[in-house]
Design a protein around this motif. Structure first.
Motif, PDB file in Angstrom:
ATOM      1  N   HIS A 135      51.903 162.673  12.102  1.00  0.00           N
ATOM      2  CA  HIS A 135      52.710 163.543  10.941  1.00  0.00           C
ATOM      3  C   HIS A 135      52.920 162.570   9.898  1.00  0.00           C
ATOM      4  O   HIS A 135      53.412 161.405  10.185  1.00  0.00           O
ATOM      5  N   GLN A 308      59.281 169.746  15.426  1.00  0.00           N
ATOM      6  CA  GLN A 308      58.986 169.458  14.064  1.00  0.00           C
ATOM      7  C   GLN A 308      60.312 170.073  13.229  1.00  0.00           C
ATOM      8  O   GLN A 308      60.988 169.643  12.326  1.00  0.00           O
ATOM      9  N   TYR A 315      55.798 171.770   8.867  1.00  0.00           N
ATOM     10  CA  TYR A 315      54.807 172.092   9.988  1.00  0.00           C
ATOM     11  C   TYR A 315      53.445 171.390   9.686  1.00  0.00           C
ATOM     12  O   TYR A 315      52.768 171.437   8.822  1.00  0.00           O
ATOM     13  N   ARG A 316      53.046 170.718  10.649  1.00  0.00           N
ATOM     14  CA  ARG A 316      51.508 170.086  10.587  1.00  0.00           C
ATOM     15  C   ARG A 316      50.914 170.301  11.806  1.00  0.00           C
ATOM     16  O   ARG A 316      51.633 170.269  13.039  1.00  0.00           O
ATOM     17  N   LEU A 318      49.247 168.533  14.739  1.00  0.00           N
ATOM     18  CA  LEU A 318      49.543 167.339  15.315  1.00  0.00           C
ATOM     19  C   LEU A 318      48.435 166.793  16.469  1.00  0.00           C
ATOM     20  O   LEU A 318      48.269 167.638  17.356  1.00  0.00           O
TER      21      LEU A 318
END
Length: 364
Positions: A135, A308, A315-316, A318
């Motif tokens: 992240h 997260q 939000y990513r 990952l």
């Protein structure tokens, strides 16, 4: 006719004067004591000094106000960087660090959240940390207390944590002045349990959130611990030891080793690991925390979304480059499999014997 005055009248004559028919009575003044005169003089001087000071303050009224405002800014960092989107409960967990080694510049008012990954060796914490560091807004600085000198006493522990959370700790995971979450990985046997009271107080005072990461199948963790200890001595990968690998070939080489487990000590050791994890969560129950399990994170990637959200991050998706080492059934990973099977059958740990499918991109 002559007037005769008695001695009494003569005495009165000394104190009184008679003018015509009206009588004016004048009493002789009494002498003022010297001490009283000095008191009056000192009082007069004090009043004069006070009046002068008041006049000087009125000439420059801004000086006092400037000092007061400066103190307010220093003491209340959160108020100097207000965020209208923060909920009331979030305020203690949002920070605005002031590093000594660099300036945050335009990111000075970007909020930072503090966290610590609390885990046990070979529970997937290394893999989990690589996911967090994937992240762009996270800096997780690794296993900082693996070096004994950093955990020799409580003062040393707190000093090193201060350095991490002030953004003055530099590692390969260090981001930049705009990091939104900063923390590190901490094994339970690295001074955490022995000093839990002071550490809990520190977490609550500094607003540190704890992320517990455990492993449901403690038998698989035990296999990984033995295999990792063996490789420290054998150094199977071209004479080097690697706790984590990034290629299927490296994983295949390390997976060839099959440890022989002590069947007699198997249940006591599993029980001890179970109790240690339970005790850790009990110690830190008053802190803000989340409990995760390695198997759940692998099989349900929405768990990463929960993490997260827990850290207040956008939000990513990952990802990790680490590759799982042991992917074959347990019967192929333990040299004395039959003894282990016989020992655990009929116990509360029998479920550990079952095999399950996990992603090959996960670390054991």
């Amino acid at each position: 006719m002559p007037i005769y005055l008695s001695s009494h009248h003569l005495k009165m004559d000394e104190e009184l004067c008679f003018f015509n028919q009206d009588t004016l009575v004048i009493k002789a003044p009494k002498k003022t004591p010297l001490i009283l005169r000095m008191v009056v003089l000192l009082f007069t001087m004090a009043c004069g000094v006070y009046i002068c000071l008041v006049c000087l303050k009125q000439i420059n009224p801004n000086k006092t106000m400037i000092k007061f405002l400066n103190i307010k800014v220093i003491d209340y960092d959160n108020e100097s960087c207000p965020d209208p989107h923060l909920e009331q409960w979030e305020i203690p967990y949002v920070h605005y660090p002031k590093p000594r080694t660099f300036e945050r510049n335009e990111c000075a008012c970007n909020p930072v959240r503090y966290f610590a990954i609390l885990s046990m060796q070979r529970s997937g914490s290394g893999w989990f940390e690589t996911l967090l560091n994937n992240h762009t807004n996270v800096s997780s600085n690794g296993e900082i207390f693996s070096i004994p000198d950093r955990r020799r006493n409580v003062s040393s522990i707190l000093k090193n944590m201060d350095k991490v959370y002030n953004l003055d700790w530099f590692s390969s995971a260090s981001r930049n002045e705009c990091s939104a979450a900063v923390g590190f990985k901490w094994m339970l046997n690295q001074g955490l349990m022995e000093n839990h009271e002071e550490i809990v107080k520190y977490f609550k005072k500094r607003g540190v959130s704890a992320i517990f990461l455990f492993r449901r199948n403690l038998l698989r963790r035990m296999i990984s611990v033995h295999a990792n200890s063996y490789d420290k001595e054998a150094k199977q990968l071209n004479g080097t030891h690697k706790s984590h690998v990034h290629s299927p070939l490296e994983a295949q080489i390390l997976a060839k080793y099959k440890p022989k487990l002590n069947a007699t000590l198997l249940i006591p050791e599993l029980k001890q690991d179970e109790e240690t994890a339970a005790k850790a969560t009990q110690y830190f129950k008053t802190t803000r925390h989340i409990v995760l399990y390695y198997e759940d994170v692998i099989n349900n990637r929405t768990k990463l979304n929960e993490v997260q959200k827990f850290l207040g991050l956008p939000y990513r998706e990952l990802k990790s480059r680490q590759v799982k080492i042991h992917t074959t059934p347990l019967s192929n990973q333990i040299e004395n499999w039959e003894d282990v099977q016989k020992t655990l059958k009929g116990t509360s740990y029998e479920s550990f014997l079952a095999d399950y499918q996990v992603s090959s991109l996960a670390l054991l």
